[in-house]
Structure formats: structure tokens, C-alpha cells
Design an enzyme around this catalytic site. Structure first.
Site, mmCIF file in Angstrom:
data_model
loop_
_atom_site.group_PDB
_atom_site.id
_atom_site.type_symbol
_atom_site.label_atom_id
_atom_site.label_comp_id
_atom_site.label_asym_id
_atom_site.label_seq_id
_atom_site.Cartn_x
_atom_site.Cartn_y
_atom_site.Cartn_z
ATOM 1 N N ARG A 115 41.566 40.627 32.243
ATOM 2 C CA ARG A 115 41.606 42.026 32.633
ATOM 3 C C ARG A 115 42.929 42.291 33.362
ATOM 4 O O ARG A 115 43.690 41.364 33.640
ATOM 5 C CB ARG A 115 40.428 42.369 33.534
ATOM 6 C CG ARG A 115 40.468 41.710 34.895
ATOM 7 C CD ARG A 115 39.202 41.967 35.675
ATOM 8 N NE ARG A 115 39.508 42.344 37.057
ATOM 9 C CZ ARG A 115 38.580 42.543 37.996
ATOM 10 N NH1 ARG A 115 37.299 42.406 37.704
ATOM 11 N NH2 ARG A 115 38.920 42.891 39.215
ATOM 12 N N ASN A 153 39.397 50.479 37.849
ATOM 13 C CA ASN A 153 38.644 49.495 38.628
ATOM 14 C C ASN A 153 39.613 48.636 39.427
ATOM 15 O O ASN A 153 40.464 47.950 38.848
ATOM 16 C CB ASN A 153 37.818 48.584 37.720
ATOM 17 C CG ASN A 153 36.997 47.571 38.493
ATOM 18 O OD1 ASN A 153 36.016 47.917 39.130
ATOM 19 N ND2 ASN A 153 37.401 46.307 38.448
ATOM 20 N N GLU A 154 39.528 48.722 40.747
ATOM 21 C CA GLU A 154 40.274 47.831 41.636
ATOM 22 C C GLU A 154 41.770 47.766 41.292
ATOM 23 O O GLU A 154 42.313 46.703 40.988
ATOM 24 C CB GLU A 154 39.671 46.420 41.614
ATOM 25 C CG GLU A 154 38.232 46.381 42.088
ATOM 26 C CD GLU A 154 37.595 44.997 41.964
ATOM 27 O OE1 GLU A 154 36.499 44.806 42.514
ATOM 28 O OE2 GLU A 154 38.191 44.114 41.311
ATOM 29 N N GLU A 307 30.648 48.000 45.231
ATOM 30 C CA GLU A 307 30.335 46.646 44.776
ATOM 31 C C GLU A 307 30.107 45.727 45.959
ATOM 32 O O GLU A 307 30.789 45.814 46.976
ATOM 33 C CB GLU A 307 31.489 46.046 43.955
ATOM 34 C CG GLU A 307 31.648 46.549 42.554
ATOM 35 C CD GLU A 307 32.715 45.743 41.813
ATOM 36 O OE1 GLU A 307 32.942 44.560 42.169
ATOM 37 O OE2 GLU A 307 33.329 46.291 40.894
ATOM 38 N N GLU A 355 33.228 35.971 33.999
ATOM 39 C CA GLU A 355 32.421 36.099 35.221
ATOM 40 C C GLU A 355 30.967 35.726 34.956
ATOM 41 O O GLU A 355 30.045 36.298 35.535
ATOM 42 C CB GLU A 355 32.538 37.515 35.784
ATOM 43 C CG GLU A 355 33.942 37.801 36.326
ATOM 44 C CD GLU A 355 34.056 39.118 37.079
ATOM 45 O OE1 GLU A 355 34.553 39.093 38.221
ATOM 46 O OE2 GLU A 355 33.657 40.159 36.523
ATOM 47 N N HIS A 358 29.317 34.970 38.253
ATOM 48 C CA HIS A 358 29.287 35.970 39.316
ATOM 49 C C HIS A 358 27.835 36.405 39.520
ATOM 50 O O HIS A 358 27.130 36.737 38.569
ATOM 51 C CB HIS A 358 30.150 37.168 38.924
ATOM 52 C CG HIS A 358 30.437 38.110 40.054
ATOM 53 N ND1 HIS A 358 29.445 38.833 40.696
ATOM 54 C CD2 HIS A 358 31.604 38.457 40.652
ATOM 55 C CE1 HIS A 358 29.991 39.581 41.635
ATOM 56 N NE2 HIS A 358 31.296 39.368 41.635
#
Length: 661
Positions: A115, A153-154, A307, A355, A358
Site C-alpha cells: 500500500r 487512509n493514514e 481505528e 495484515e 492484525h
């Protein structure tokens, strides 16, 4: 539109998380529907990493699969936080636009396979991001299931490519106006760096030795503006078709290379992601500092925890689990400090991909697991707190936070690598948290008059405007603690002549710094009160201040280590070394007492967190969180919203939310 609009739409606080139904089949979707009802999920973030499915080739969209999932969620009583998928461009995009792939400072162009593989300054990327944001908004902008929008995202990825270089030069022209002004600001007379044309100016790529400090910090400023501009382009594309609030998730403390104050001002709702970096009480402290900082960035508006991990503690080279009950305590720690709910990454643990391990609300073990049982207990708890929606939070102490000061402490050639910006902020906050008081973060140039105590832990860079603001704060009756190595440089990264900090702040503190003396690794300096300093020391001259504590040996013997100065109606304190933990806590306790700041909840033992945080229309709610393994009597029993009973005692690891306290 505010976060209160979201809670009105949801009928209470938000509970849920990222949902990626495209990873599963129909049988799992049916189970998800039932499990979400069981857990009382009311908000799902959808589409964060779905670009390859939404736009399988340039300009051709396939929304049918997303339509079906949105309708399914809506029918199940779950509202939508719809994301733009621009944090992860699909393979066809990077094949078509290789110039939009990011380049490292060493000149290596990264390739697809993860990503965040894009350059924000690349025109092709920006066009594609705007295009898919607009397409999503046009299709779903007024859907009844839609509660909010989630841009990207982030944001984090840096790039040093030629697109970035061109954008950097445009930004520098606007900031400095001329090459002469740029050369003066960066001090390019040193090391024969003077630029004679704009084409010679580059981002701070890999070079032989130290990079130019002014260049390095200006690049961070430029990149921050590039991030914000990219986010705003998507926001505006969405607003053309939808009236729902827009957010992007922030990452704290140091993951994102962006001025979070500036980015937060562009959002309808401020949201953030939080993952502890140490277990036990360290994780609880991480929750507190993260929540306080996000609330402060929101500027008085409610905010949302976007999150967290159900069972995730990042600790160096391994990921630790959370103990039973920590999921509830951590979530309530955020809600106590203003979050309008508790969301997770992600709903169901992924079977494959980067992930896979995760943690998630539904783990690999499925619903018959401790994790999911705690998820359902948390969903019930969040559902009982709906009356808190829209309530506000206040604090009487502020810790100063300026991204320019952070970036300034990241340049090459500083006298000590132990000048840790975020470490200093976290230490100040944790000391105040352990003292049981409420804390905001504030920018040094903002109005500070509402705070009884302000702490400046790490303002190596301090503008004249910031120095003047701190002088006004002290003159107006405030108590200010300024810590070592403050104000050594101005906003151009140029050393201040005649001593530090800037003159207005020197007047408020009654001191002038002459000589900095970093300490050797492991070296301690003994102070006159028996405490010790580490890492750093300074020769400081008093110019009206009282020396409260002095150095006892070496060339600084009898020189002031801690000073106090009455200025106007307030007082300024200066600490020229890094105190040991016990002495630092004692100093903070003294300042709190003199400023009239008391613990939010009196009479609680160590390890029990008492937070009076939320208030609205004359009502208030007290959160008490027991991080110990022993039962604790409540100093002031009251009606607990979590159990709908009068609570007299906290069980081991237990929590209460008391109405009317």
C-alpha cells in the site's frame, strides 16, 4: 456538519470498524450480519483498500458489488463510513503511470506490491484520486445509509522524485519570493551552497554528509502542504455531490509527515488511529496522550476514534496481545476524552495478505473466542453511553506542540541526538496523567489564557510570535514551564544571537542562555536538591529570575538549573536539564499545586485512572478506570451507566461511568 450529526444519525455513539466484505463469500456475509447485530455494530468503514475492484481499469467503474453490500449493511442497521480507496492504487495505475511511483531520498523508485505506493505530487495520481472520489460521491452522496466520508487512509508517504522537486520549487517561490531570500533563509553562504537558479534547488535527497537544515525543514513544510492540498481536492470533489461530513484518519505521534493542526482545520470531523507501543500502564498512557492530542486538534469539536486493535500492542520487533478487560478500558479511555465512539481495524481478521495477523473484532478463531466475547461486551457498554453524544471536554493544563519544532529536531548536525521531540511531549503528558489532571495540547501561537499551567517540553524552534504569545500568557497570570534547549533557533533554523530563547520569552523567564553542554551517555549531574539531570545541561544567567535549584559541580557549579521568575501577574519557570523521573514528577506536582490544579478525581490509588471529562447542558460524567488487579472503593459512589446501578467499588480491571459527578 458536525460529529453530533453522525451520532444523531446513529442514535448514539459509534461502534464498529473497517469492513472488507470483498475478502469473503456469501456464507461469511450472512454470519457477519448476525454477528454485527449481536455486537451492536452501528457503523462500518467500507472501501478503504478497494480501488482495484471499484475501478478495474482506468475510467471504468464497477459499483454493483459495493451497492449490494451497502444495501445489506443498511438493512442490518449498520451505517456507512465510505472511504475513498486512494491509499492503495491498483496495479494497472502504476503500470500506466510509472512516474507516479514514489522515489526514496537515495533515488530508488519503489514498485507496486504494497500500500501507499504513490507520489502525492504526481499529476496523474492526483487526477485519478479526484476522479474516483467524485465518482463515489456522485453515486452514494445522498444514500440513507451514508453517515460520513473517509478520505484516503493514514496519509504518510514521502517522495523525492522530479514531480516533488518541481512542486517544491513552486512552493519555495511562494514562501520566499526570490532566490536571494531563499539563500539568506537557508544560509547557503556556508559550504558554497548558494543557488543561482531555481532549477538547482532539489528536495533533500541523499548526499555526502549533513543536509542543509533550512532546506530539510522547508521540505517538510512543503510536503505537509502537499498532503493537505491532496486531501482537500478529494474533500471538495465529495462536497460537490454530498452534504455528509468528511474526515481522514490521523496517526499519532510521529507517523505522518504533516502539520496535523493545519490538516485538522480542513476536516468536518477529526478522526484518528491509535495503537499502543507498550503493554500495561504504558498502553493506558498511550491511549490518554493520543486521545488528548486528537481532541485538541479538533479544536473544541467532538472527534472519533477511527481505528484501534482489539488485541494489538506494537512493542519493538513483536506484536503483543492485550490482557482481558483492556479492550474495554482503552475504548472508554478514548470516549472519556471526547471520542464519539470506538471503532476498530478491522471487523474480521483477514485470511491472507500483509495484515493476516492484525487483530480484529472477529478473530481467526471465530465468534467462540475471548476476543469476540469482549467485543460484544464493549458494544453493549458503548450502547449504554448514548446520552454522552455531543458533550464536550475541557482541561486546565496544556502541553505545547508545534510541528516546526519537531521537524527542526530532525535535522542533521545537532549537538545531541537525545533531543527527542515526541519523547519529551509524551513524558510531560504522562507525568501530568499520573498526577490525575486533564491535559490539552496547544500550539505556542494560539490563545492560552484559559489554562492555569502551560508546559513547553521541546520547542527547539520558536518563532518571535510564539515567544511574544508566551510572554503575554505569563503576564496575564499564567504559570509557564519551559524546558531545556528551547528557542535556540528561529523559524528559518537560524541560531539566535545574544543568547536564547527569543527576547520576549527571556523577559517572561528572567533568564538568558549562554552555553549548551550536552552530557555524555549515562552521565548524571547532581543538583542542589539531591536530584539529578541527564542528557543536557546549560549555562544560564538570571536576569531577574530566582535560582530554585543549582548545579553542584563542574564548570556549571552554583549556576542555575531551575529558575522561577514572577512577570506581570504570572510566573515563568525554566529547567535547563532533563530531570530524573522522580524529580520531574515532584516539580510538576509543585507547579500544579501553585497553579491551583487538582486531580480530576481525588483519593484514587496509583494505577486507577479518574477522568472527569465530558459535560453538556449542566450535566457531567466521570469515568474511572481500574488498571490494577485489585478491587478499589470509589471515593464518591454514584450511578454507573455501564451497569445501571449505584457503584460503590471498582472490581479488578473494572470501569465505571458515573452520571452527575
Amino acid at each position: 456538519m458536525t460529529t453530533r450529526s453522525i451520532t444523531d444519525r446513529l442514535g448514539g455513539l459509534a461502534f464498529g470498524g473497517d469492513y472488507n466484505p470483498e475478502q469473503w463469500d456469501e456464507a461469511v456475509w450472512k454470519e457477519d450480519d448476525e454477528l454485527m447485530r449481536r455486537a451492536r455494530v452501528n457503523l462500518a468503514t467500507v472501501g478503504v483498500f478497494s480501488w482495484a475492484l471499484l475501478e478495474p481499469e482506468e475510467g471504468r467503474y464497477e459499483f454493483g458489488w459495493l451497492d449490494a453490500h451497502i444495501e445489506r449493511l443498511h438493512a442490518n442497521g449498520v451505517a456507512l463510513d465510505l472511504a475513498t480507496p486512494t491509499a492503495s492504487p491498483p496495479p494497472w495505475f502504476t503500470l500506466a503511470h510509472p512516474d507516479a511511483l514514489p522515489v526514496t531520498p537515495e533515488g530508488t523508485r519503489l514498485v507496486h506490491g504494497s500500500r501507499d505506493t504513490y507520489c502525492l505530487a504526481a499529476p496523474a495520481y492526483r487526477r485519478a484520486a479526484r476522479r474516483i472520489a467524485a465518482a463515489l460521491a456522485e453515486r452514494y452522496g445522498d444514500h440513507p445509509a451514508l453517515a460520513m466520508w473517509h478520505v484516503h487512509n493514514e496519509y504518510a508517504t514521502l517522495c523525492h522524485c522530479d514531480h516533488t522537486a518541481a512542486g517544491f520549487r513552486v512552493w519555495l517561490r511562494a514562501r520566499h519570493g526570490s532566490l536571494d531570500a531563499l539563500n539568506e533563509a537557508w544560509g547557503t553562504a556556508f559550504w558554497s551552497q548558494r543557488y543561482s537558479s531555481w532549477e538547482q534547488v532539489l528536495p533533500p535527497r541523499a548526499t555526502q554528509w549533513h543536509k542543509n537544515p533550512g532546506q530539510a525543514v522547508d521540505f517538510r513544510r512543503y510536503w505537509s502542504d502537499e498532503v493537505i492540498a491532496s486531501c482537500c481536492e478529494q474533500r471538495d470533489a465529495i462536497r460537490a455531490h454530498s452534504d455528509r461530513p468528511v474526515t481522514t484518519n490521523l496517526m499519532l505521534p510521529a507517523y505522518q509527515h504533516v502539520d496535523l493542526w493545519a490538516l485538522a482545520r480542513e476536516l468536518d470531523v477529526v478522526s484518528s488511529d491509535q495503537y499502543p507501543t507498550s503493554p500495561g500502564l504504558g498502553a493506558a498512557a498511550d491511549v490518554a496522550v493520543h486521545a488528548d492530542r486528537t481532541r485538541s486538534l479538533a479544536g473544541g469539536r467532538p472527534w472519533l476514534l477511527m481505528e484501534q486493535g482489539t488485541n494489538t500492542v506494537y512493542a519493538g520487533d513483536r506484536v503483543l496481545g492485550k490482557e482481558p478487560g483492556e479492550m474495554l478500558r482503552h475504548s472508554l479511555g478514548h470516549i472519556a476524552r471526547g471520542s464519539e465512539g470506538a471503532l476498530f481495524f478491522q471487523w474480521r481478521q483477514s485470511r491472507a495478505g500483509a495484515e493476516t495477523w492484525h487483530s480484529a473484532m472477529v478473530p481467526h478463531a471465530g465468534p467462540e473466542s475471548r476476543i469476540f466475547r469482549e467485543v460484544t461486551q464493549l458494544g453493549d457498554a458503548v450502547g449504554r453511553l448514548g446520552e454522552l453524544a455531543g458533550s464536550t471536554v475541557s482541561a486546565s493544563v496544556a502541553v505545547l506542540d508545534d510541528p516546526d519544532a519537531w521537524w527542526a529536531l530532525g535535522v542533521d548536525g545537532l549537538p545531541s541526538a537525545r533531543l527527542d521531540y515526541h519523547g519529551a511531549l509524551l513524558r510531560a503528558h504522562r507525568t501530568l496523567w499520573e498526577a490525575g489532571v486533564g491535559v490539552d495540547f496547544a500550539h505556542p501561537e494560539q490563545e492560552l489564557g484559559s489554562y492555569s499551567l502551560v508546559v513547553a517540553p521541546a520547542l527547539f524552534l520558536l518563532t518571535d510570535r510564539g515567544a511574544q504569545n508566551l510572554r503575554r500568557y505569563v503576564a496575564g497570570g499564567g504559570t509557564l514551564l519551559v524546558q531545556h534547549a528551547t528557542g535556540l533557533v528561529d523559524e528559518r533554523l537560524q541560531a539566535r544571537s545574544g543568547g536564547w530563547p527569543a527576547k520576549p520569552l527571556r523577559e517572561a523567564l528572567g533568564v538568558r542562555g549562554e552555553e549548551y553542554r550536552p552530557l555524555a551517555q549515562g552521565e548524571l549531574v547532581t543538583l542542589s536538591d539531591g536530584s539529578h539531570g541527564t542528557d543536557w545541561s546549560e549555562r544560564v544567567h538570571t536576569e531577574g529570575a530566582q535560582a530554585v535549584v543549582t548545579y553542584t559541580h563542574g564548570m556549571l557549579a552554583e549556576g542555575p538549573a531551575l529558575t522561577r521568575h514572577r512577570s506581570g501577574d504570572g510566573q515563568g519557570w525554566y529547567l535547563s536539564t532533563r530531570l530524573d523521573d522522580t524529580a520531574y514528577a515532584a516539580l510538576m506536582a509543585r507547579l500544579l499545586a501553585e497553579a491551583g490544579v487538582e486531580p480530576e478525581v481525588q483519593g484514587l490509588p496509583a494505577g486507577v485512572e479518574g477522568v472527569v471529562r465530558r459535560a453538556a447542558d449542566g450535566r457531567r460524567w466521570t469515568f474511572v478506570l481500574n488498571h490494577t488487579d485489585g478491587a478499589v472503593p470509589l471515593p464518591d459512589p454514584g450511578h454507573d451507566l455501564l451497569t445501571d446501578t449505584v457503584a460503590h467499588e471498582l472490581p479488578p480491571g473494572g470501569c465505571v461511568v458515573l452520571r452527575g459527578h
